[in-house]
Structures are given as C-alpha cells and as structure tokens.
Motif scaffolding. Structure first.
Motif, PDB file in Angstrom:
ATOM      1  N   ILE A 193      -5.788   1.270 -12.291  1.00 28.79           N
ATOM      2  CA  ILE A 193      -5.677  -0.061 -11.665  1.00 28.79           C
ATOM      3  C   ILE A 193      -4.424  -0.784 -12.178  1.00 28.79           C
ATOM      4  O   ILE A 193      -3.633  -1.315 -11.400  1.00 28.79           O
ATOM      5  N   ILE A 197      -6.662  -5.703  -0.091  1.00 33.59           N
ATOM      6  CA  ILE A 197      -5.761  -6.640  -0.790  1.00 33.59           C
ATOM      7  C   ILE A 197      -5.918  -7.986  -0.092  1.00 33.59           C
ATOM      8  O   ILE A 197      -5.774  -8.087   1.125  1.00 33.59           O
ATOM      9  N   VAL A 238      -1.801   6.625  -6.014  1.00 37.32           N
ATOM     10  CA  VAL A 238      -3.172   6.597  -5.491  1.00 37.32           C
ATOM     11  C   VAL A 238      -3.627   7.963  -4.974  1.00 37.32           C
ATOM     12  O   VAL A 238      -4.834   8.220  -4.856  1.00 37.32           O
ATOM     13  N   VAL A 275      -6.783  -7.447  -5.580  1.00 41.53           N
ATOM     14  CA  VAL A 275      -6.806  -6.086  -5.055  1.00 41.53           C
ATOM     15  C   VAL A 275      -8.126  -5.428  -5.446  1.00 41.53           C
ATOM     16  O   VAL A 275      -8.545  -5.513  -6.608  1.00 41.53           O
ATOM     17  N   SER A 276      -8.782  -4.800  -4.473  1.00 41.51           N
ATOM     18  CA  SER A 276     -10.021  -4.095  -4.836  1.00 41.51           C
ATOM     19  C   SER A 276      -9.809  -2.590  -4.816  1.00 41.51           C
ATOM     20  O   SER A 276      -8.998  -2.057  -4.050  1.00 41.51           O
ATOM     21  N   PHE A 277     -10.559  -1.941  -5.712  1.00 43.51           N
ATOM     22  CA  PHE A 277     -10.387  -0.503  -5.942  1.00 43.51           C
ATOM     23  C   PHE A 277     -11.740   0.191  -6.001  1.00 43.51           C
ATOM     24  O   PHE A 277     -12.736  -0.401  -6.405  1.00 43.51           O
ATOM     25  N   ILE A 332       0.839  -1.209   0.000  1.00 43.32           N
ATOM     26  CA  ILE A 332       0.000   0.000   0.000  1.00 43.32           C
ATOM     27  C   ILE A 332       0.869   1.252   0.000  1.00 43.32           C
ATOM     28  O   ILE A 332       0.644   2.187  -0.781  1.00 43.32           O
ATOM     29  N   VAL A 370      -1.219   0.641 -10.689  1.00 46.76           N
ATOM     30  CA  VAL A 370      -1.011   0.225  -9.293  1.00 46.76           C
ATOM     31  C   VAL A 370      -0.548  -1.230  -9.262  1.00 46.76           C
ATOM     32  O   VAL A 370       0.396  -1.589  -8.543  1.00 46.76           O
ATOM     33  N   ILE A 376      -7.328   2.266  -3.174  1.00 45.06           N
ATOM     34  CA  ILE A 376      -7.269   0.816  -2.940  1.00 45.06           C
ATOM     35  C   ILE A 376      -8.122   0.530  -1.708  1.00 45.06           C
ATOM     36  O   ILE A 376      -7.947   1.168  -0.672  1.00 45.06           O
ATOM     37  N   THR A 377      -9.027  -0.427  -1.824  1.00 42.75           N
ATOM     38  CA  THR A 377      -9.908  -0.677  -0.667  1.00 42.75           C
ATOM     39  C   THR A 377      -9.644  -2.040  -0.031  1.00 42.75           C
ATOM     40  O   THR A 377     -10.230  -2.357   1.006  1.00 42.75           O
TER      41      THR A 377
END
Ligand code: MEV
Length: 443
Positions: free
Chosen positions: A191, A161, A148, A178-180, A141, A194, A158-159
């Motif tokens: 995305i 991992i 980011v 990984v969620s975004f 992160i 990152v 990024i929300t």
C-alpha cells in the motif's frame, strides 16, 4: 563520563554491549554476560531476529502459550498466544472450553478493504478539482500497474480512489483516499509503495496535463501513508446459547442462570455507556487479540489503533462487544476491525510466527481474522464473567504467587506447600517471603 554517542549503530553487537555496560549498567561484566546469554545459539537464526530492527543487542523473552479447545466455525483450534500478563491464557482457555460445549464461536469476515491516503494541497476550488480528478484517476491507476501486477494476479489490487475535500476546514487541503485488497498479506509495504507512486504521479500530472491553466499547476503533496483505521476490514464474531446452559456456572456462584446472564448483559451495557469502563473492557478484548496477533507475526499496534478508533465511531468511545438476551437465549457478539495477514512480513521471517500459522492449519488471512476475533471475544467473556462473580484477583493472585515463588527460588515442595497455604491468604511479596523463611527454618 559522557553518556551520548555518535555512530552507535555502526558498532558491532559486542561493542554495543560493551559500551552500554560501561556507560549505563550497574556492573559492566555482569550486564554483558547476561545480555549475551539472551541470544540464539544458532547464529543464522540470530541473524534473522537481529534483522527485524536496528541496534538489536539481545532477544527479549515472552512466553509462547497455547489456548486449546477453540471451536470456531465448526473447527477446533489450539491457539498460540504471546503475552506476559498472568491469567490471560488461562482465561482464554477456560472460555474456549465453556463455549466448546455450546456451539463454539461463529465468525464472519465483513470485508477486507484496506485504506491509504495521499494528503495534498491545491489552491483551486473543489468543483474544479473534481473535474480534473476525472482525468487524473486513470493516470494514477496506470502509473502503479507494475507495482500492482503481482497482487492483481492473486485477486487483489487497487479497488477505488476517491477525492476527499477538506478545504473548508483546512484551506487547500484535499486527499486521495485509496482502497485496496491485499489478499492474504497485511499489505503495508504494498500500500505504501503504491501511495508513494501516486505522489509522484500526482505532481507530474499537474505539471504536464494540458487541460489546466498555470495557476492550477501548483499542487503540493504533504504526505502519503496507509491508514490504520480499517472499518471495512472487519470481522463479526458471536457466541450464543440458551440461558439455561449457564446453570452449572451460576450455581457455583449461588445464583440463578437468568441472574448471571442479566448481570453479564448489564456489565456489557455499562461498557457501552461509560468510556472509563469501556477502555478497560476493550483492553480485555485486546489481551486476547494482541496475543494472537503477536504470535502470528502481525502488527498489534496497527490493530489496536484501528480497533480503538472503531470503538469511538459514533463520537463516544464504547465497548466493542455487545450482549443480547431474548426468548431465553444469550448472545454475546462483537464487530472488530482486524487488518491481519498470513503471508509476507514477519509471518514468513519469524520462526515462531511460522510455527503458529502451522499450528492453526496454515490459515488464510480471513480465517486468521476469525480466530483472533474469537479469542478477543472469549477473553472478554472470561473477564466479564469473573468480574460479575468472583472478581479477577483470584485468578491473578495464583499466577502472581507462582511468579513470587519462582523469584524466591522456591523448591517444588515449597511451591506445593505455599500454593495450598495461600489458597485462603492474601498474597503479597513480603507474606510469601515470610512464609518461605518460616518453612526453611523449620526444615
Ligand atoms: C486485565 O488485563 C483485563 C480486565 O481488566 C478486563 C476487564 O476489566 O474487562 C480484566
């Protein structure tokens, strides 16, 4: 003559056309002349379009159409649609009009989570990797903070991992999922940037981290890329009315309203049961969705890919939409993943994508998702309604006839006469040509 070439991309557009004409066209001069006519007169505009891809030699025209009267969440939209297939816009417009008087479409965004993956190989056991991951996660992160920062200031970033273990099916294979949140942008570039940073961070971490022994340093990133499967970036859309409000429509087909609603519900159930039918049924939904996606400069391949996977989420490919009848009420609904954006990418570059967003009132990504989903459901409603009543050929043939008449350079007078003649005759190219020849002889 050799048909292969080195350095095609380095040729100017005129040279590319000349080479193509001489190498492949039936008549080089005609080909070059026509291709050159498919260009914007305004050079700066043409440069923008050419900049979208490599080796562009002309523009390919598709109709830009409008389906008006779309009442969605209490607001009426005139929706731009880019599609080549006849009858789709007419069907969307007709379904929009039908639901306009029945409360319109209701849509809610379920969530807007997008996903990306770093696929890697690691020789150790999953338990040990899970321990190491606790140390790795904050490092990942932190390593992407510069990328980011801007998205974070807009409320995204990024929300999450997760470490996913596939080692039991492919030895040594793990994944960072990984969620975004990407706010109003589709976010593909963000995305992927990152994720590629995570590649580097992952490899550097396994080289430098003191808490692992030498055998555990052997990590290998295979690839990093966003996933077009976005089950959590989805919209639920529905339209509902009392069955009695089908009366007028049903009478035209010589049916009771209840019968029409029942036949409709059964047609949708068939698409839930049978994959062959489900594929065509969902294709009808994407006739609508793709046309809006294209008109607004979004990525229709990404959206279709995700939607078809979603349609198979229980292991069988099924209809995306469903229909319920209870207590005299008819509800037609659908949940569909839609990763769409209203800023960045083509939305900002394509002059007509910009105009589309203007016509839609400069929507947020969430609002655009609701609009596209409603058009998809409307399209599906119109298709199934036709299929269980008149069949779809009636509508298709009218457009087909107009296309043939245009191709045969019919005058306006000939058009009117042919449209009326073919109202009750089978349309085919030879029949239309024969009819026109007859008309022309008598005149
Ligand atoms: C044609 O493009 C789409 C339809 O086949 C959809 C359907 O069958 O539901 C009419």
């Amino acid at each position: 003559m050799t048909k292969s070439i080195n350095g095609f991309s380095k040729l100017s557009k005129a040279e590319k056309l000349e080479w193509l004409g001489e190498t492949y066209a039936d008549n080089a001069a005609d080909f070059v002349q026509e291709m050159k006519s498919w260009q914007y007169a305004d050079n700066s505009m043409q440069r923008v379009i050419d900049g979208f891809t490599e080796n562009a030699v002309a523009n390919f025209a598709l109709p830009y159409s409008i389906a008006p009267n779309f009442l969605i969440n209490g607001q009426v939209y005139a929706v731009p649609m880019v599609i080549e297939e006849s009858s789709v816009v007419a069907a969307a417009s007709s379904a929009a009009k039908f639901w306009l008087d029945r409360g319109g479409f209701h849509a809610e965004v379920i969530d807007t989570v997008k996903l990306g993956q770093v696929h890697f190989r690691w020789p150790g056991n999953p338990e040990r990797l899970r321990e190491i991951f606790q140390n790795l996660k904050p490092v990942l992160i932190e390593s992407a903070e510069d990328l980011v920062a801007n998205m974070k200031s807009r409320g995204g970033g990024i929300t999450g991992i997760e470490l996913i273990d596939f080692a039991d099916v492919e030895p040594g294979y793990y994944q960072l999922r990984v969620s975004f949140q990407t706010c109003d942008s589709m976010g593909a570039n963000f995305i992927n940037s990152v994720l590629e940073r995570f590649d580097q961070t992952l490899e550097a971490f396994f080289t430098d981290f003191e808490g692992i022994n030498d055998e555990e340093r052997d990590v290998e990133v295979i690839m990093s890329i966003l996933s077009n499967y976005t089950p959590e970036c989805a919209v639920r859309v529905w339209a509902e009315c009392p069955i009695s409000s089908f009366r007028e429509l049903a009478i035209k087909q010589g049916m009771e309203a209840e019968m029409l609603a029942e036949r409709f519900a059964m047609a949708v159930r068939i698409a839930q049961i049978d994959t062959y039918r489900a594929t065509t049924h969902n294709k009808g939904i994407y006739n609508g969705i793709d046309a809006v996606v294209l008109a607004t400069g979004n990525d229709f391949r990404a959206i279709e890919a995700g939607g078809h996977t979603f349609a198979s989420r229980d292991g069988q490919y099924r209809s995306l939409s469903s229909c319920h009848i209870s207590d005299g009420n008819f509800t037609f609904e659908m949940t569909v993943p839609l990763a769409m954006g209203t800023v960045g990418g083509l939305t900002a570059l394509h002059p007509l994508a910009k105009r589309s967003l203007e016509l839609l009132g400069h929507p947020s990504a969430r609002e655009l998702m609701c609009i596209a989903a409603s058009v998809g459901l409307a399209q599906n409603f119109a298709a199934v309604r036709s299929l269980i009543t008149t069949g779809i050929q009636k509508g298709h043939m009218k457009m087909h006839l107009t296309n043939i008449l245009n191709h045969l350079e019919a005058t306006e007078e000939e058009m009117t006469s042919a449209l009326s003649h073919f109202e009750h005759q089978t349309v085919s190219f030879s029949a239309v040509r024969g009819y026109l020849e007859g008309l022309r002889e008598t005149h």
